[in-house]
Design a protein around this motif. Structure first.
Motif, PDB file in Angstrom:
ATOM      1  N   UNK A  31       0.812  -1.089  -0.142  1.00  0.00           N
ATOM      2  CA  UNK A  31      -0.206  -0.120  -0.223  1.00  0.00           C
ATOM      3  C   UNK A  31       0.810   1.156  -0.285  1.00  0.00           C
ATOM      4  N   UNK A  32       1.844   1.401   0.595  1.00  0.00           N
ATOM      5  CA  UNK A  32       3.004   2.425   0.918  1.00  0.00           C
ATOM      6  C   UNK A  32       3.753   2.338  -0.373  1.00  0.00           C
ATOM      7  N   UNK A  69       2.376   1.574  -3.767  1.00  0.00           N
ATOM      8  CA  UNK A  69       1.492   2.127  -4.018  1.00  0.00           C
ATOM      9  C   UNK A  69       0.962   3.347  -4.496  1.00  0.00           C
ATOM     10  N   UNK A  70       1.096   4.309  -2.729  1.00  0.00           N
ATOM     11  CA  UNK A  70       0.816   5.579  -2.706  1.00  0.00           C
ATOM     12  C   UNK A  70       2.678   6.058  -3.061  1.00  0.00           C
ATOM     13  N   UNK A  89       1.710   6.599  -7.210  1.00  0.00           N
ATOM     14  CA  UNK A  89       0.995   7.558  -7.463  1.00  0.00           C
ATOM     15  C   UNK A  89       1.675   9.025  -6.827  1.00  0.00           C
ATOM     16  N   UNK A  90       2.533   9.293  -6.158  1.00  0.00           N
ATOM     17  CA  UNK A  90       3.207  11.133  -5.575  1.00  0.00           C
ATOM     18  C   UNK A  90       4.215  11.179  -6.737  1.00  0.00           C
ATOM     19  N   UNK A  99       6.854  15.312  -6.105  1.00  0.00           N
ATOM     20  CA  UNK A  99       5.694  14.681  -5.543  1.00  0.00           C
ATOM     21  C   UNK A  99       4.810  15.479  -6.188  1.00  0.00           C
ATOM     22  N   UNK A 100       5.246  17.008  -6.381  1.00  0.00           N
ATOM     23  CA  UNK A 100       4.373  17.886  -6.441  1.00  0.00           C
ATOM     24  C   UNK A 100       3.912  18.428  -5.094  1.00  0.00           C
ATOM     25  N   UNK A 101       3.832  18.494  -3.808  1.00  0.00           N
ATOM     26  CA  UNK A 101       4.186  19.130  -2.415  1.00  0.00           C
ATOM     27  C   UNK A 101       4.142  19.750  -1.607  1.00  0.00           C
ATOM     28  N   UNK A 143       3.549  18.351   3.613  1.00  0.00           N
ATOM     29  CA  UNK A 143       2.855  16.724   3.180  1.00  0.00           C
ATOM     30  C   UNK A 143       4.344  15.915   2.813  1.00  0.00           C
ATOM     31  N   UNK A 181       5.336  14.139   6.282  1.00  0.00           N
ATOM     32  CA  UNK A 181       4.847  13.638   7.009  1.00  0.00           C
ATOM     33  C   UNK A 181       4.383  12.065   5.881  1.00  0.00           C
ATOM     34  N   UNK A 182       4.697  12.335   4.197  1.00  0.00           N
ATOM     35  CA  UNK A 182       4.467  10.398   4.082  1.00  0.00           C
ATOM     36  C   UNK A 182       6.173  10.150   3.794  1.00  0.00           C
ATOM     37  N   UNK A 240       7.550  10.089   6.967  1.00  0.00           N
ATOM     38  CA  UNK A 240       7.639  10.013   8.031  1.00  0.00           C
ATOM     39  C   UNK A 240       7.386   8.513   8.217  1.00  0.00           C
ATOM     40  N   UNK A 241       5.821   8.085   7.196  1.00  0.00           N
ATOM     41  CA  UNK A 241       5.024   6.765   7.744  1.00  0.00           C
ATOM     42  C   UNK A 241       6.390   5.657   6.300  1.00  0.00           C
ATOM     43  N   UNK A 250       9.700   6.022   6.579  1.00  0.00           N
ATOM     44  CA  UNK A 250      10.504   5.702   7.712  1.00  0.00           C
ATOM     45  C   UNK A 250       9.545   4.803   8.720  1.00  0.00           C
ATOM     46  N   UNK A 256      -5.463  -2.962   0.182  1.00  0.00           N
ATOM     47  CA  UNK A 256      -5.581  -2.799  -0.648  1.00  0.00           C
ATOM     48  C   UNK A 256      -6.754  -2.049  -1.375  1.00  0.00           C
ATOM     49  N   UNK A 297      -5.341   5.685  -1.543  1.00  0.00           N
ATOM     50  CA  UNK A 297      -4.251   5.277  -2.129  1.00  0.00           C
ATOM     51  C   UNK A 297      -4.001   6.183  -3.895  1.00  0.00           C
ATOM     52  N   UNK A 301      -3.337   9.813  -2.929  1.00  0.00           N
ATOM     53  CA  UNK A 301      -2.489   9.945  -1.727  1.00  0.00           C
ATOM     54  C   UNK A 301      -1.938  11.731  -1.446  1.00  0.00           C
ATOM     55  N   UNK A 356      -2.609  14.445   0.920  1.00  0.00           N
ATOM     56  CA  UNK A 356      -1.802  15.201   1.199  1.00  0.00           C
ATOM     57  C   UNK A 356      -1.566  16.944   0.885  1.00  0.00           C
ATOM     58  N   UNK A 357      -1.929  17.082  -0.337  1.00  0.00           N
ATOM     59  CA  UNK A 357      -2.185  19.144  -0.661  1.00  0.00           C
ATOM     60  C   UNK A 357      -3.266  19.251  -0.114  1.00  0.00           C
ATOM     61  N   UNK A 375       2.088   4.002  15.207  1.00  0.00           N
ATOM     62  CA  UNK A 375       3.775   3.729  14.941  1.00  0.00           C
ATOM     63  C   UNK A 375       4.408   3.097  15.916  1.00  0.00           C
ATOM     64  N   UNK A 413      -0.498   5.848   9.656  1.00  0.00           N
ATOM     65  CA  UNK A 413      -1.031   7.128   8.315  1.00  0.00           C
ATOM     66  C   UNK A 413      -2.231   7.875   7.831  1.00  0.00           C
TER      67      UNK A 413
END
Lengths: 328, 328
Positions: A18-19, A21-22, A25-26, A47-49, A53, A56-57, A59-60, A62, B96, B103, B106, B110-111, B268, B283
């Motif tokens: 899942x991470x 895949x995210x 997407x980013x 990611x254009x963020x 943001x 925080x992504x 962080x997950x 890590x 998933x 997902x 995502x 974040x934005x 976490x 997350x």
């Protein structure tokens, strides 16, 4: 509470998939896969963020162990075994994301496959991305070593998609040339761009045509030492009228010293290592894509009808997959 | 080709999860989970498909090893370790499938989390089904043994959903009564039906109300020996004004001999067994559902503010999950 000390493998694989895949997407897959440190700025830009943001992504990632902290708060590195995580995630992404329409409408595909097939289609991008992740260890290494060991001067890839395999091969074989054939105009454009980025565009020709068109015009496979076809011939081998023409054209083009390399799947392989995924792969092709995978002896018979005198078949790591090498 | 002899765990888990999701869509989960043989006729009837379609789906379950052939071609049995396969598939289906909107979008979450949260919602049924599969080994066994060991005469479940836990408890404790409270009218209707099917409807009261409403009317928790709340209190504990009222009401109702059992997640968790799934769970709640999971000491502080003098916390099998038992 059993298994409290052992790993929760399914939970780990699901979370990592899942991470990842995210992250895809980013737009972060390239950063994660390059096996080198990267910065917060690179993540924000890709990611254009904003930084908050992106942090925080990160962080997950890590916390999950997919990324490690670098020298300071703005530096990071992919985990050492990212390639394994990527490969594993490929199976989950293919089975549960790329094939989602086939799962959600399983009853309709059983009741009226034709109508359901017209109504519910897979997202080509999800199929391509998840297949590439599986292929990273599942079939590319075996195909690449098979082809490079032959030191071919000219390689043709039928159904080349975005050209990833050919670009890899031409980078490894600096004296060789290649031709990428694909029916998708978008994939061909992507292959042209990728070839320029990899500096192999002067040695790679991209042709936007169907594989079936080879029967009327053998131009694309002419003078090839190796013709490769990955997961595209299974549509044709069951219909001898179509496939025999294509395979005969390949046989005539590669001549006595060349070979045809077909990476594909055989149906319902029963050993413990392959049975579950092979079953799903076989069933989805038959029930939802109208493709009945040829059995190993049907593949061999097709190659022999086309004139190849020697055919080997070797299992690759992806359950159910085989690389056929036809020569002679 | 490494790992040719060892199992392809990710491929196995992905294939089994996709097949069990298809079986769920086809209405076959109850047949597969009852640990007893079944017939082709039962499969055709449950799925509402002709025998030929049912047979082709059974073929893939047989090939994958999820089902075994019975005495003849029309008899089948679920594999002996179906409960393990179901539990594993829960993590993949939750990560998933149930969370798919989070997902796929995502970047938007974040934005602009507020706007994205209003636009992209999870399918409640996918969340409920995958959570139940995870819970089968992930948290229900620990909660059930915790509650049944106390032999409570009256049990109240806050956020009871379709009543599965309470119906299980009332079946195990034939002298006890229960109350299922849920904000979803559809879930309450399903709980009423399920209670009748399990012959516990004369001992189970279903109340369609919010948990927050307990502050103004403690009726539903009155005389309870055990009040349980599974994965519903984390929305409230961060806001002391809301949660303190609810927890105080529970404390007053259960009295000196009763207890509050809260099954929930802490954020976490860093150990190797829990870190990946705990990271994803934390997350997604923060980024996509606006829920910041309380840390263990925040949970304890909330129970103590409400008047409970003794609080224990025990890890359950689902990574990141804990069962808090508050007494005194």
């Amino acid at each position: 509470m059993n298994s409290n000390d052992s790993r929760e493998t399914a939970a780990d694989l699901a979370a990592n998939a899942a991470l990842l895949e995210m992250a895809e997407v980013l737009g972060l897959s390239a950063l994660l896969d390059r096996a080198a440190p990267f910065t917060l700025d690179e993540v924000s830009a890709a990611a254009g963020i904003p930084d908050a943001g992106a942090l925080s992504f990160l962080q997950v990632l890590l916390a999950a162990g997919l990324v490690e902290q670098g020298a300071d708060a703005r530096h990071f590195a992919p985990c050492a075994d990212m390639a394994d995580r990527r490969y594993e995630a490929g199976y989950l992404a293919w089975a549960l994301n790329a094939n989602r329409p086939y799962i959600d409408h399983a009853a309709e595909f059983l009741r009226a496959p034709g109508a359901a097939g017209g109504k519910y289609r897979r997202d080509g991008r999800r199929v391509a991305v998840s297949s590439r992740w599986i292929g990273s260890y599942g079939f590319y290494p075996g195909v690449i070593s098979e082809i490079t060991s032959r030191k071919p001067r000219r390689i043709v890839d039928l159904g080349a998609g975005a050209g990833g395999l050919l670009i890899h091969l031409l980078t490894a074989l600096p004296g060789s040339t290649g031709l990428a054939l694909d029916i998708s105009a978008a994939a061909c454009e992507e292959a042209e761009r990728a070839a320029r980025r990899a500096y192999v565009h002067d040695r790679l020709t991209v042709v936007n045509r169907s594989i079936e068109s080879l029967v009327d015009d053998a131009g694309p496979v002419r003078d090839a030492d190796v013709v490769h076809a990955g997961f595209v011939m299974h549509d044709m081998v069951r219909d001898p009228e179509v496939s025999d023409g294509i395979l005969r054209t390949c046989h005539e083009s590669v001549g006595a010293g060349g070979c045809l390399v077909v990476t594909d799947a055989v149906p319902y392989v029963g050993n413990p290592r392959e049975r579950a995924f092979s079953a799903l792969f076989t069933y989805l092709h038959a029930s939802s894509m109208g493709v009945r995978l040829p059995a190993e002896d049907q593949w061999r018979a097709a190659f022999q009808r086309a004139g190849f005198s020697d055919v080997t078949s070797t299992p690759l790591r992806m359950p159910g997959s085989r690389v056929f090498v036809a020569t002679g």
